[in-house]
Design a protein around this motif. Structure first.
Motif, PDB file in Angstrom:
ATOM      1  N   GLU A 297      35.358  -4.407   3.866  1.00  0.00           N
ATOM      2  CA  GLU A 297      35.831  -3.288   3.712  1.00  0.00           C
ATOM      3  C   GLU A 297      34.972  -2.142   2.666  1.00  0.00           C
ATOM      4  OE1 GLU A 297      38.251  -1.067   4.566  1.00  0.00           O
ATOM      5  OE2 GLU A 297      38.911  -2.944   5.731  1.00  0.00           O
ATOM      6  N   GLN A 298      34.360  -2.851   1.691  1.00  0.00           N
ATOM      7  CA  GLN A 298      33.051  -2.454   0.805  1.00  0.00           C
ATOM      8  C   GLN A 298      31.842  -1.842   1.928  1.00  0.00           C
ATOM      9  OE1 GLN A 298      32.075  -5.294  -2.354  1.00  0.00           O
ATOM     10  NE2 GLN A 298      30.545  -3.418  -2.680  1.00  0.00           N
ATOM     11  N   TRP A 299      31.637  -2.647   2.023  1.00  0.00           N
ATOM     12  CA  TRP A 299      30.241  -2.356   3.655  1.00  0.00           C
ATOM     13  C   TRP A 299      30.660  -0.763   4.302  1.00  0.00           C
ATOM     14  CZ3 TRP A 299      29.824  -7.446   6.501  1.00  0.00           C
ATOM     15  CH2 TRP A 299      29.638  -8.611   6.375  1.00  0.00           C
ATOM     16  N   ILE A 300      31.997  -0.657   4.380  1.00  0.00           N
ATOM     17  CA  ILE A 300      32.177   0.902   5.249  1.00  0.00           C
ATOM     18  C   ILE A 300      32.523   1.655   4.384  1.00  0.00           C
ATOM     19  CG2 ILE A 300      33.888   1.764   6.528  1.00  0.00           C
ATOM     20  CD1 ILE A 300      35.191  -0.976   7.744  1.00  0.00           C
ATOM     21  N   ASP A 301      32.724   1.566   3.205  1.00  0.00           N
ATOM     22  CA  ASP A 301      32.892   2.361   2.267  1.00  0.00           C
ATOM     23  C   ASP A 301      31.666   2.799   1.838  1.00  0.00           C
ATOM     24  OD1 ASP A 301      35.761   2.090   2.442  1.00  0.00           O
ATOM     25  OD2 ASP A 301      36.457   0.894   0.681  1.00  0.00           O
ATOM     26  N   GLU A 302      30.385   2.043   1.381  1.00  0.00           N
ATOM     27  CA  GLU A 302      29.449   2.275   1.000  1.00  0.00           C
ATOM     28  C   GLU A 302      27.916   2.314   2.085  1.00  0.00           C
ATOM     29  OE1 GLU A 302      28.521  -0.995  -2.012  1.00  0.00           O
ATOM     30  OE2 GLU A 302      29.965  -0.550  -2.970  1.00  0.00           O
ATOM     31  N   HIS A 303      28.472   2.124   3.538  1.00  0.00           N
ATOM     32  CA  HIS A 303      27.795   2.518   4.567  1.00  0.00           C
ATOM     33  C   HIS A 303      26.305   1.799   4.745  1.00  0.00           C
ATOM     34  CE1 HIS A 303      27.081   5.537   8.200  1.00  0.00           C
ATOM     35  NE2 HIS A 303      26.380   4.642   8.458  1.00  0.00           N
ATOM     36  N   HIS A 304      26.864   0.175   4.130  1.00  0.00           N
ATOM     37  CA  HIS A 304      25.609  -0.644   3.995  1.00  0.00           C
ATOM     38  C   HIS A 304      25.731  -2.026   4.644  1.00  0.00           C
ATOM     39  CE1 HIS A 304      22.484  -2.524   2.655  1.00  0.00           C
ATOM     40  NE2 HIS A 304      22.525  -3.266   2.025  1.00  0.00           N
ATOM     41  N   VAL A 305      25.880  -2.434   5.215  1.00  0.00           N
ATOM     42  CA  VAL A 305      25.735  -4.058   5.593  1.00  0.00           C
ATOM     43  C   VAL A 305      24.252  -4.623   5.316  1.00  0.00           C
ATOM     44  CG1 VAL A 305      26.553  -5.817   7.714  1.00  0.00           C
ATOM     45  CG2 VAL A 305      27.074  -2.775   7.585  1.00  0.00           C
ATOM     46  N   PRO A 306      24.685  -5.680   4.387  1.00  0.00           N
ATOM     47  CA  PRO A 306      23.264  -6.472   3.505  1.00  0.00           C
ATOM     48  C   PRO A 306      23.399  -7.059   4.382  1.00  0.00           C
ATOM     49  CG  PRO A 306      26.140  -7.375   2.256  1.00  0.00           C
ATOM     50  CD  PRO A 306      25.466  -6.191   3.744  1.00  0.00           C
ATOM     51  N   GLN A 307      22.411  -7.775   4.812  1.00  0.00           N
ATOM     52  CA  GLN A 307      21.299  -8.994   5.437  1.00  0.00           C
ATOM     53  C   GLN A 307      21.733 -10.448   5.164  1.00  0.00           C
ATOM     54  OE1 GLN A 307      19.590  -8.421   7.752  1.00  0.00           O
ATOM     55  NE2 GLN A 307      18.630  -6.698   7.289  1.00  0.00           N
ATOM     56  N   PRO A 308      22.306 -11.120   6.046  1.00  0.00           N
ATOM     57  CA  PRO A 308      22.178 -11.427   7.188  1.00  0.00           C
ATOM     58  C   PRO A 308      23.636 -10.653   8.096  1.00  0.00           C
ATOM     59  CG  PRO A 308      22.432 -13.197   6.838  1.00  0.00           C
ATOM     60  CD  PRO A 308      22.694 -12.940   5.536  1.00  0.00           C
ATOM     61  N   PHE A 309      24.116 -10.715   7.648  1.00  0.00           N
ATOM     62  CA  PHE A 309      25.422  -9.713   8.459  1.00  0.00           C
ATOM     63  C   PHE A 309      25.137  -8.747   9.330  1.00  0.00           C
ATOM     64  CE2 PHE A 309      27.131 -11.756   4.160  1.00  0.00           C
ATOM     65  CZ  PHE A 309      27.907 -13.000   4.826  1.00  0.00           C
ATOM     66  N   ALA A 310      23.534  -8.105   8.945  1.00  0.00           N
ATOM     67  CA  ALA A 310      23.071  -6.737   9.850  1.00  0.00           C
ATOM     68  C   ALA A 310      23.354  -7.149  10.779  1.00  0.00           C
ATOM     69  CB  ALA A 310      22.364  -6.030   9.197  1.00  0.00           C
ATOM     70  N   ASP A 311      22.294  -7.904  10.649  1.00  0.00           N
ATOM     71  CA  ASP A 311      21.860  -8.847  11.875  1.00  0.00           C
ATOM     72  C   ASP A 311      22.601  -9.372  12.697  1.00  0.00           C
ATOM     73  OD1 ASP A 311      18.730  -8.112  11.343  1.00  0.00           O
ATOM     74  OD2 ASP A 311      18.549 -10.275   9.996  1.00  0.00           O
ATOM     75  N   ARG A 312      23.540 -10.091  12.824  1.00  0.00           N
ATOM     76  CA  ARG A 312      24.980 -10.622  13.335  1.00  0.00           C
ATOM     77  C   ARG A 312      25.612 -10.076  14.185  1.00  0.00           C
ATOM     78  NH1 ARG A 312      28.100 -15.393  10.152  1.00  0.00           N
ATOM     79  NH2 ARG A 312      28.727 -15.609  12.101  1.00  0.00           N
ATOM     80  N   ILE A 313      25.767  -8.335  13.280  1.00  0.00           N
ATOM     81  CA  ILE A 313      26.589  -7.260  13.978  1.00  0.00           C
ATOM     82  C   ILE A 313      25.635  -7.079  14.668  1.00  0.00           C
ATOM     83  CG2 ILE A 313      27.467  -5.305  13.531  1.00  0.00           C
ATOM     84  CD1 ILE A 313      27.751  -5.958  10.133  1.00  0.00           C
ATOM     85  N   ARG A 314      24.358  -6.668  14.730  1.00  0.00           N
ATOM     86  CA  ARG A 314      23.602  -6.638  15.889  1.00  0.00           C
ATOM     87  C   ARG A 314      23.356  -7.290  16.907  1.00  0.00           C
ATOM     88  NH1 ARG A 314      19.361  -8.645  17.787  1.00  0.00           N
ATOM     89  NH2 ARG A 314      18.552  -9.450  15.914  1.00  0.00           N
ATOM     90  N   LYS A 315      23.784  -8.459  16.847  1.00  0.00           N
ATOM     91  CA  LYS A 315      24.277  -9.632  18.069  1.00  0.00           C
ATOM     92  C   LYS A 315      24.881  -9.637  18.504  1.00  0.00           C
ATOM     93  CE  LYS A 315      20.586 -12.844  16.240  1.00  0.00           C
ATOM     94  NZ  LYS A 315      20.616 -13.866  15.172  1.00  0.00           N
ATOM     95  N   LEU A 316      25.699  -9.019  18.299  1.00  0.00           N
ATOM     96  CA  LEU A 316      27.528  -8.581  18.494  1.00  0.00           C
ATOM     97  C   LEU A 316      27.623  -7.484  19.225  1.00  0.00           C
ATOM     98  CD1 LEU A 316      29.203 -10.775  15.427  1.00  0.00           C
ATOM     99  CD2 LEU A 316      28.853 -11.652  18.018  1.00  0.00           C
ATOM    100  N   THR A 317      27.096  -6.551  18.973  1.00  0.00           N
ATOM    101  CA  THR A 317      27.814  -5.647  19.036  1.00  0.00           C
ATOM    102  C   THR A 317      26.477  -4.651  19.375  1.00  0.00           C
ATOM    103  OG1 THR A 317      27.299  -4.136  17.337  1.00  0.00           O
ATOM    104  CG2 THR A 317      29.322  -4.895  17.600  1.00  0.00           C
ATOM    105  N   GLY A 318      24.793  -4.560  19.481  1.00  0.00           N
ATOM    106  CA  GLY A 318      23.952  -4.158  20.096  1.00  0.00           C
ATOM    107  C   GLY A 318      23.587  -2.795  18.427  1.00  0.00           C
ATOM    108  N   ALA A 319      25.058  -3.261  17.636  1.00  0.00           N
ATOM    109  CA  ALA A 319      23.816  -2.314  16.780  1.00  0.00           C
ATOM    110  C   ALA A 319      22.295  -2.109  16.180  1.00  0.00           C
ATOM    111  CB  ALA A 319      25.191  -2.280  15.260  1.00  0.00           C
ATOM    112  N   TYR A 320      22.232  -0.701  16.087  1.00  0.00           N
ATOM    113  CA  TYR A 320      21.053  -0.568  14.908  1.00  0.00           C
ATOM    114  C   TYR A 320      21.407  -0.818  13.864  1.00  0.00           C
ATOM    115  CZ  TYR A 320      18.763   1.425  19.803  1.00  0.00           C
ATOM    116  OH  TYR A 320      18.840   2.574  20.600  1.00  0.00           O
ATOM    117  N   VAL A 321      20.563  -1.022  13.178  1.00  0.00           N
ATOM    118  CA  VAL A 321      19.674  -1.943  11.828  1.00  0.00           C
ATOM    119  C   VAL A 321      19.772  -1.450  10.521  1.00  0.00           C
ATOM    120  CG1 VAL A 321      19.032  -3.923  10.095  1.00  0.00           C
ATOM    121  CG2 VAL A 321      19.707  -4.926  12.220  1.00  0.00           C
ATOM    122  N   SER A 322      18.987   0.053  11.074  1.00  0.00           N
ATOM    123  CA  SER A 322      18.701   0.623   9.704  1.00  0.00           C
ATOM    124  C   SER A 322      20.404   1.954  10.136  1.00  0.00           C
ATOM    125  CB  SER A 322      17.784   1.519  10.922  1.00  0.00           C
ATOM    126  OG  SER A 322      18.320   2.181  12.166  1.00  0.00           O
TER     127      SER A 322
END
Length: 125
Positions: free
Chosen positions: A57-82
């Motif tokens: 929820e904090q990531w959503i509010d702040e619009h920032h996913v820290p590493q390495p979670f951003a890489d895992r989200i990219r692998k699961l969804t195809g999201a651009y880390v940037s």
């Protein structure tokens, strides 16, 4: 940052999170929220990523996913880390940046000072 000021500057693009009570970008302007929803929502994403729903929820509010979670989200969804680490930052007046920029690299790139103890970024001219 208070919601009235944010709404004056950002109009229809911000809302109050029903979970945390903090301001955040609405879903159509919030890439983190979009990809968390693709994972099944905050609780399911937290389980998949091995973290707590409050962190998500904090990531959503702040619009920032820290590493390495951003890489895992990219692998699961195809999201651009940037897109899930660099929110459309808004400078309000001459002294405030919203949402806070969590990435040290992005802070340097934008010429921003580090986060204050309260989690805000204050720009002094």
């Amino acid at each position: 940052m208070d919601i009235a000021t944010l709404r004056n500057v950002l109009e229809h693009r911000v809302e109050i999170s029903p979970v945390t009570g903090r301001p955040r970008f609405k879903s159509m302007h919030n890439d983190v929220l979009f990809y968390i929803e693709r994972l099944g929502g905050s609780a399911k994403a937290a389980t998949l990523l091995g973290t707590f729903p409050a962190d998500v929820e904090q990531w959503i509010d702040e619009h920032h996913v820290p590493q390495p979670f951003a890489d895992r989200i990219r692998k699961l969804t195809g999201a651009y880390v940037s897109l899930i680490q660099a929110p459309p930052t808004v400078v309000i007046g001459e002294a405030c940046v919203w949402p806070p920029v969590r990435s040290g690299d992005i802070q340097k790139k934008l010429g921003l000072p580090p986060l204050a103890e309260d989690g805000a970024i204050r720009v002094y001219s």
